[in-house]
Design an enzyme around this catalytic site. Sequence first.
Site, mmCIF file in Angstrom:
data_model
loop_
_atom_site.group_PDB
_atom_site.id
_atom_site.type_symbol
_atom_site.label_atom_id
_atom_site.label_comp_id
_atom_site.label_asym_id
_atom_site.label_seq_id
_atom_site.Cartn_x
_atom_site.Cartn_y
_atom_site.Cartn_z
ATOM 1 N N THR A 12 113.027 100.905 1.168
ATOM 2 C CA THR A 12 114.482 101.031 1.304
ATOM 3 C C THR A 12 114.998 102.443 1.017
ATOM 4 O O THR A 12 116.150 102.746 1.319
ATOM 5 C CB THR A 12 115.180 100.048 0.344
ATOM 6 O OG1 THR A 12 114.553 100.179 -0.937
ATOM 7 C CG2 THR A 12 115.046 98.617 0.830
ATOM 8 N N GLY A 13 114.164 103.295 0.407
ATOM 9 C CA GLY A 13 114.618 104.629 -0.013
ATOM 10 C C GLY A 13 114.641 105.624 1.136
ATOM 11 O O GLY A 13 114.356 105.287 2.287
ATOM 12 N N VAL A 15 112.659 108.198 1.699
ATOM 13 C CA VAL A 15 111.327 108.420 2.260
ATOM 14 C C VAL A 15 110.872 107.166 3.001
ATOM 15 O O VAL A 15 110.306 107.246 4.098
ATOM 16 C CB VAL A 15 110.341 108.822 1.136
ATOM 17 C CG1 VAL A 15 108.914 108.882 1.651
ATOM 18 C CG2 VAL A 15 110.746 110.166 0.537
ATOM 19 N N SER A 40 116.280 94.511 -3.930
ATOM 20 C CA SER A 40 116.132 94.306 -2.482
ATOM 21 C C SER A 40 115.306 93.075 -2.131
ATOM 22 O O SER A 40 115.387 92.576 -0.999
ATOM 23 C CB SER A 40 115.436 95.528 -1.870
ATOM 24 O OG SER A 40 116.068 96.709 -2.256
ATOM 25 N N CYS A 147 107.759 118.123 -2.012
ATOM 26 C CA CYS A 147 108.334 118.539 -0.728
ATOM 27 C C CYS A 147 108.585 120.048 -0.620
ATOM 28 O O CYS A 147 108.622 120.590 0.483
ATOM 29 C CB CYS A 147 109.609 117.758 -0.466
ATOM 30 S SG CYS A 147 110.639 117.546 -1.921
ATOM 31 N N SER A 176 118.848 115.545 0.556
ATOM 32 C CA SER A 176 118.021 114.362 0.866
ATOM 33 C C SER A 176 116.760 114.331 0.008
ATOM 34 O O SER A 176 116.120 113.293 -0.105
ATOM 35 C CB SER A 176 117.654 114.335 2.350
ATOM 36 O OG SER A 176 116.975 115.515 2.711
ATOM 37 N N ARG A 233 119.221 123.271 -5.969
ATOM 38 C CA ARG A 233 119.690 122.251 -5.012
ATOM 39 C C ARG A 233 120.931 122.809 -4.331
ATOM 40 O O ARG A 233 121.846 123.306 -5.012
ATOM 41 C CB ARG A 233 120.031 120.968 -5.768
ATOM 42 C CG ARG A 233 120.434 119.830 -4.881
ATOM 43 C CD ARG A 233 119.283 119.100 -4.231
ATOM 44 N NE ARG A 233 118.416 118.411 -5.171
ATOM 45 C CZ ARG A 233 117.175 118.017 -4.880
ATOM 46 N NH1 ARG A 233 116.650 118.258 -3.686
ATOM 47 N NH2 ARG A 233 116.443 117.398 -5.781
ATOM 48 N N HIS A 240 114.048 122.080 3.141
ATOM 49 C CA HIS A 240 113.897 122.920 1.956
ATOM 50 C C HIS A 240 113.542 124.338 2.408
ATOM 51 O O HIS A 240 112.576 124.539 3.160
ATOM 52 C CB HIS A 240 112.787 122.392 1.052
ATOM 53 C CG HIS A 240 113.129 121.112 0.332
ATOM 54 N ND1 HIS A 240 114.380 120.537 0.364
ATOM 55 C CD2 HIS A 240 112.364 120.321 -0.472
ATOM 56 C CE1 HIS A 240 114.378 119.431 -0.374
ATOM 57 N NE2 HIS A 240 113.170 119.278 -0.891
ATOM 58 N N ASN A 325 111.955 118.250 4.454
ATOM 59 C CA ASN A 325 111.476 117.668 3.191
ATOM 60 C C ASN A 325 111.113 116.200 3.270
ATOM 61 O O ASN A 325 110.210 115.748 2.582
ATOM 62 C CB ASN A 325 112.506 117.881 2.074
ATOM 63 C CG ASN A 325 113.885 117.420 2.453
ATOM 64 O OD1 ASN A 325 114.492 117.989 3.364
ATOM 65 N ND2 ASN A 325 114.394 116.416 1.781
ATOM 66 N N THR A 326 111.799 115.406 4.126
ATOM 67 C CA THR A 326 111.409 113.993 4.164
ATOM 68 C C THR A 326 110.378 113.708 5.269
ATOM 69 O O THR A 326 109.846 112.617 5.333
ATOM 70 C CB THR A 326 112.620 113.036 4.332
ATOM 71 O OG1 THR A 326 113.256 113.313 5.571
ATOM 72 C CG2 THR A 326 113.594 113.159 3.189
HETATM 73 N N1 LIG Z 1 113.224 112.657 -0.646
HETATM 74 C C1 LIG Z 1 112.283 113.582 -0.496
HETATM 75 O O1 LIG Z 1 112.485 114.600 0.191
HETATM 76 C C2 LIG Z 1 110.939 113.411 -1.142
HETATM 77 C C3 LIG Z 1 109.930 114.282 -0.740
HETATM 78 C C4 LIG Z 1 108.658 114.156 -1.302
HETATM 79 C C5 LIG Z 1 108.407 113.181 -2.220
HETATM 80 N N2 LIG Z 1 109.386 112.336 -2.607
HETATM 81 C C6 LIG Z 1 109.050 111.294 -3.578
HETATM 82 O O2 LIG Z 1 109.030 110.040 -2.868
HETATM 83 C C7 LIG Z 1 109.499 109.004 -3.729
HETATM 84 C C8 LIG Z 1 110.711 108.335 -3.103
HETATM 85 O O3 LIG Z 1 111.771 109.270 -2.947
HETATM 86 P P1 LIG Z 1 113.136 108.888 -2.246
HETATM 87 O O4 LIG Z 1 113.868 110.151 -2.079
HETATM 88 O O5 LIG Z 1 112.866 108.028 -1.041
HETATM 89 O O6 LIG Z 1 113.825 107.980 -3.402
HETATM 90 P P2 LIG Z 1 114.928 106.818 -3.270
HETATM 91 O O7 LIG Z 1 115.751 106.996 -2.042
HETATM 92 O O8 LIG Z 1 115.591 106.753 -4.575
HETATM 93 O O9 LIG Z 1 114.033 105.469 -3.067
HETATM 94 C C9 LIG Z 1 113.255 104.928 -4.102
HETATM 95 C C10 LIG Z 1 112.541 103.667 -3.649
HETATM 96 O O10 LIG Z 1 111.839 103.121 -4.787
HETATM 97 C C11 LIG Z 1 112.197 101.742 -4.919
HETATM 98 N N3 LIG Z 1 112.179 101.321 -6.336
HETATM 99 C C12 LIG Z 1 112.930 101.800 -7.362
HETATM 100 N N4 LIG Z 1 112.649 101.114 -8.501
HETATM 101 C C13 LIG Z 1 111.727 100.186 -8.185
HETATM 102 C C14 LIG Z 1 111.059 99.168 -8.918
HETATM 103 N N5 LIG Z 1 111.284 98.970 -10.210
HETATM 104 N N6 LIG Z 1 110.159 98.390 -8.256
HETATM 105 C C15 LIG Z 1 109.917 98.572 -6.940
HETATM 106 N N7 LIG Z 1 110.518 99.515 -6.181
HETATM 107 C C16 LIG Z 1 111.418 100.311 -6.792
HETATM 108 C C17 LIG Z 1 113.608 101.633 -4.371
HETATM 109 O O11 LIG Z 1 113.873 100.284 -4.017
HETATM 110 P P3 LIG Z 1 115.381 99.661 -4.111
HETATM 111 O O12 LIG Z 1 116.155 100.208 -2.957
HETATM 112 O O13 LIG Z 1 115.113 98.198 -3.988
HETATM 113 O O14 LIG Z 1 115.942 100.083 -5.435
HETATM 114 C C18 LIG Z 1 113.494 102.559 -3.149
HETATM 115 O O15 LIG Z 1 112.893 101.857 -2.081
HETATM 116 C C19 LIG Z 1 109.803 109.651 -5.092
HETATM 117 O O16 LIG Z 1 108.667 109.502 -5.910
HETATM 118 C C20 LIG Z 1 110.031 111.105 -4.714
HETATM 119 O O17 LIG Z 1 109.777 111.967 -5.782
HETATM 120 C C21 LIG Z 1 110.650 112.411 -2.072
#
Ligand SMILES: NC(=O)c1ccc[n+]([C@@H]2O[C@H](COP(=O)([O-])OP(=O)(O)OC[C@H]3O[C@@H](n4cnc5c(N)ncnc54)[C@H](OP(=O)(O)O)[C@@H]3O)[C@@H](O)[C@H]2O)c1
Length: 347
Positions: A12-13, A15, A40, A147, A176, A233, A240, A325-326
């Site tokens: 759902t996030g 990524v 979710s 990223c 993002s 940021r 990025h 980045n994503t």
């Molecule tokens: N965004 C970027 O550019 C980027 C780049 C490289 C790496 N990352 C890494 O990728 C990961 C995700 O980043 P994001 O930006 O997509 O974050 P995000 O939008 O906050 O999404 C986080 C995800 O984790 C799930 N989650 C949170 N708590 C949970 C739990 N207790 N049990 C199971 N699932 C849970 C959330 O589900 P719900 O919706 O159900 O809460 C959501 O699907 C992070 O570790 C981040 O550091 C991100």
Amino acid sequence: MSTIPVGILGATGMVGQQFIALLADHPWFRVTWLGASQRSEGKPYREAAAWRLQAPPADGVADLTVDAATPGRAPKLVFSGLDSSVAGEIEAAFAQAGHIVVSNSRNYRMDATVPLMIPEINADHLQLLEAQAKAGWKGRIVTNPNCAAVVLAMALAPLRRFGLKTTIVTTLQAISGAGYPGVASWDILGNIIPFIGGGEEEKIETETQKILGCLNAGRIDFHPVTISAQTTRVGVQNGHTVSASVGFDHRPSVEAIVDAWRSFKGRPQELELPSAPADPIVYLSEPNRPQPTLDVDRGRGMTVSVGRLRRCPVLDYKFIALGHNTIRGAAGAAILNAELMHKEGLL
Ligand SMILES: NC(=O)c1ccc[n+]([C@@H]2O[C@H](COP(=O)([O-])OP(=O)(O)OC[C@H]3O[C@@H](n4cnc5c(N)ncnc54)[C@H](OP(=O)(O)O)[C@@H]3O)[C@@H](O)[C@H]2O)c1
């Protein structure tokens, strides 16, 4: 033909959404399972996700019911975009249950037995998986970098041949990168935040050394380049930007550096992997490029754009690099890792 079923943890996030978008027409992988938090769980994906991408998710995926992030019903290959506060425990549980976890999260990147992959740079680091087998792991964990570290490591990899010694880098990172809803609009509009939590600067400094390192007798010898990173940021949606100065043992010519970037290719291009961009790095000679709004989607978000190479009065040269980045920094990177593993017979 889509033949390999895949699951997405953290579907759902931000990524997770990119995973779904990038896998929609994938020739080898088919999304059959989605996992996220209790918030979710049990909901149809279209209700559970606050979808932020332009094209809507394909009906087949939007109608899937989001499952709990526990092993049991997921297919063997699972991509992870889990929040790092929970990724450590959940990814370990999936690996222990025999899943191959291809992760974006930071939790296992620096583990000595876990490959930290950019396949154009270090495809051979997949051999670390043998150490996971020897340690008796039923499944496997493979990671892609932070990223911003991806953008820096891609730009630096072709420069190793010149005796790369020192790098000073400042990042300008998109909103993002902080997930959704991420940074409050009150904080980011018309503003720059000179701090990104979670050890962002240290990740750029150490992950880059591991990525650029050499496999030696089943372990990685880190590249000796010294890196000093500052991270900010900025109010950019995607992309990025990295402003870097580099020092060498022996200063190469501008032409030699540009040629090293333009001719850079790796195993994904050799194997013609579906997500591999024809050009992993493009060098833009216009004086006002790269820019996020114009260049971030190059190579379907998998190409790193570099520009403004010029002499630096402190180190040898300075330049600007930009990556999505994503995509290159997250979901696209993980999919490229899984494609490489498939071609190498590791799935
Ligand atoms: N965004 C970027 O550019 C980027 C780049 C490289 C790496 N990352 C890494 O990728 C990961 C995700 O980043 P994001 O930006 O997509 O974050 P995000 O939008 O906050 O999404 C986080 C995800 O984790 C799930 N989650 C949170 N708590 C949970 C739990 N207790 N049990 C199971 N699932 C849970 C959330 O589900 P719900 O919706 O159900 O809460 C959501 O699907 C992070 O570790 C981040 O550091 C991100």
